[in-house]
Design a protein around this motif. Structure first.
Motif, mmCIF file in Angstrom:
data_model
loop_
_atom_site.group_PDB
_atom_site.id
_atom_site.type_symbol
_atom_site.label_atom_id
_atom_site.label_comp_id
_atom_site.label_asym_id
_atom_site.label_seq_id
_atom_site.Cartn_x
_atom_site.Cartn_y
_atom_site.Cartn_z
ATOM 1 N N LYS A 40 0.838 -1.198 0.000
ATOM 2 C CA LYS A 40 0.000 0.000 0.000
ATOM 3 C C LYS A 40 0.879 1.256 0.000
ATOM 4 C CE LYS A 40 -3.528 0.078 2.856
ATOM 5 N NZ LYS A 40 -4.238 0.244 4.158
ATOM 6 N N ALA A 42 2.344 1.694 -3.439
ATOM 7 C CA ALA A 42 1.323 2.164 -4.387
ATOM 8 C C ALA A 42 1.095 3.675 -4.241
ATOM 9 C CB ALA A 42 0.017 1.411 -4.172
ATOM 10 N N THR A 76 4.146 5.529 -5.490
ATOM 11 C CA THR A 76 4.158 5.522 -6.963
ATOM 12 C C THR A 76 3.180 6.558 -7.506
ATOM 13 O OG1 THR A 76 4.700 3.160 -6.954
ATOM 14 C CG2 THR A 76 3.855 4.084 -9.016
#
Length: 339
Positions: free
Chosen positions: A224, A227, A230
């Motif tokens: 998580k 993510a 990113t």
């Protein structure tokens, strides 16, 4: 641009992506310098600037080919493919060499930064009080960043998103090391070591038919975090590219002189002769990351004494300068062919 690219050019573009990916991961080194010296910095910024409202509408309407052509898709795909491959290959090799030949690796990077300063400065003729002021401010900011003390690790997702935005500065702004800024923000190990390793381990397990990570709360937390990081990086990449495109268009001389200043200032970060200061527990033992590697707190720099190691380090500095000059030569050659 794409129609004139040969297979050799495309392979070299992937190699440049490998170089940018490796440079972005090393604290003190900027992937943007690789783009600048290798001669594709302006195309990189221009292509990223194309990721805008029009591109989004093309994508939503299912016009994928038009979207791909509009954003210079092949160029970006090959470059980012190289960067992704680098994170799981070249950067791992680089980690090994930094661990076993730290002085020589930092010497190569130091030489590459010196070569980059020469490369950018030699064609810059527009010196006046504005550009000298911009240069001085760039050096001051670069040096200030070099000697700041790092913050503590923070896995709050909003802060992780902010780290993503800031970290890509090294890709879009030569002289700003996104990795070193992550060290200062306290999240280098969390975002570029632990979370990347968690993704790598997950891919490895899934390919082997093992989906046990679904029940692993710590692994899910790290995925998580990666993510969100990113997402922040993509947001920062697009935002910075639009800002830089505008600034380069309207204030090119001031921007370039500031970039030269940033790069000069970054020499403080990559100074080869330094002792690494590691984070310690209250009992004095080293804090280790998920791979068992000691966590870096900061660096203590010193002036070297003349010895065999020092002479070797100077030779590696010269090698670093030579690498940049070779990249410059190839960049000019490629530009002439494409023109």
């Amino acid at each position: 641009m794409e129609s004139t690219r040969t297979l050799k050019d495309k392979l070299f573009l992937i190699l440049k992506g490998l170089g940018m990916g490796a440079a972005n991961k090393v604290p003190g080194v900027s992937g943007g310098v690789v783009a600048f010296v290798a001669g594709f910095y302006e195309e990189f910024i221009y292509s990223l600037r194309k990721v805008n409202r029009k591109a989004l509408l093309l994508l939503i309407n299912g016009r994928f080919k038009s979207f791909y052509n509009y954003i210079n898709g092949r160029f970006l795909f090959l470059l980012f493919f190289g960067m992704v491959v680098s994170y799981f290959s070249v950067s791992k090799v680089l980690d090994y060499f930094i661990k076993h030949y730290e002085l020589y690796i930092w010497s190569v990077f130091f030489g590459m930064i010196i070569g980059s300063i020469y490369y950018i400065n030699k064609d810059f003729k527009d010196w006046n009080y504005k550009t000298y002021t911009s240069l001085a401010l760039g050096i001051l900011v670069g040096l200030s960043i070099s000697f700041l003390n790092p913050a503590k690790e923070n896995d709050n997702l909003w802060f992780v998103f902010f780290c993503g935005i800031i970290s890509v500065s090294g890709m879009t702004l030569p002289g700003f090391s996104g990795s070193f800024i992550l060290i200062l923000l306290g999240n280098y190990v969390l975002l570029l070591v632990d979370s990347v390793n968690a993704l790598f381990d997950t891919f490895y397990e899934v390919l082997g038919g093992n989906f046990s990570f679904i029940d692993n709360s710590e692994r899910l937390r790290m995925l998580k975090v990666l993510a969100v990081f990113t997402l922040g990086s993509v947001t920062g990449l697009v935002t910075f590219s639009h800002m830089l495109s505008y600034i380069l268009k309207h204030y090119k001389s001031i921007t370039l002189s500031a970039i030269i200043g940033f790069i000069v200032g970054s020499l403080g970060v990559v100074w080869p002769w330094k002792n690494t200061i590691y984070k310690l527990n209250q009992d004095g033992t080293h804090i280790l990351d998920s791979t068992g590697t000691k966590v870096v707190l900061n660096y203590e720099r010193y002036i070297p004494k003349l010895s065999t190691d020092t002479y070797y380090a100077i030779a590696f500095i010269i090698l670093g300068i030579a690498i940049v000059l070779a990249l410059e030569y190839y960049g000019k050659k490629t530009k002439k062919i494409n023109e």
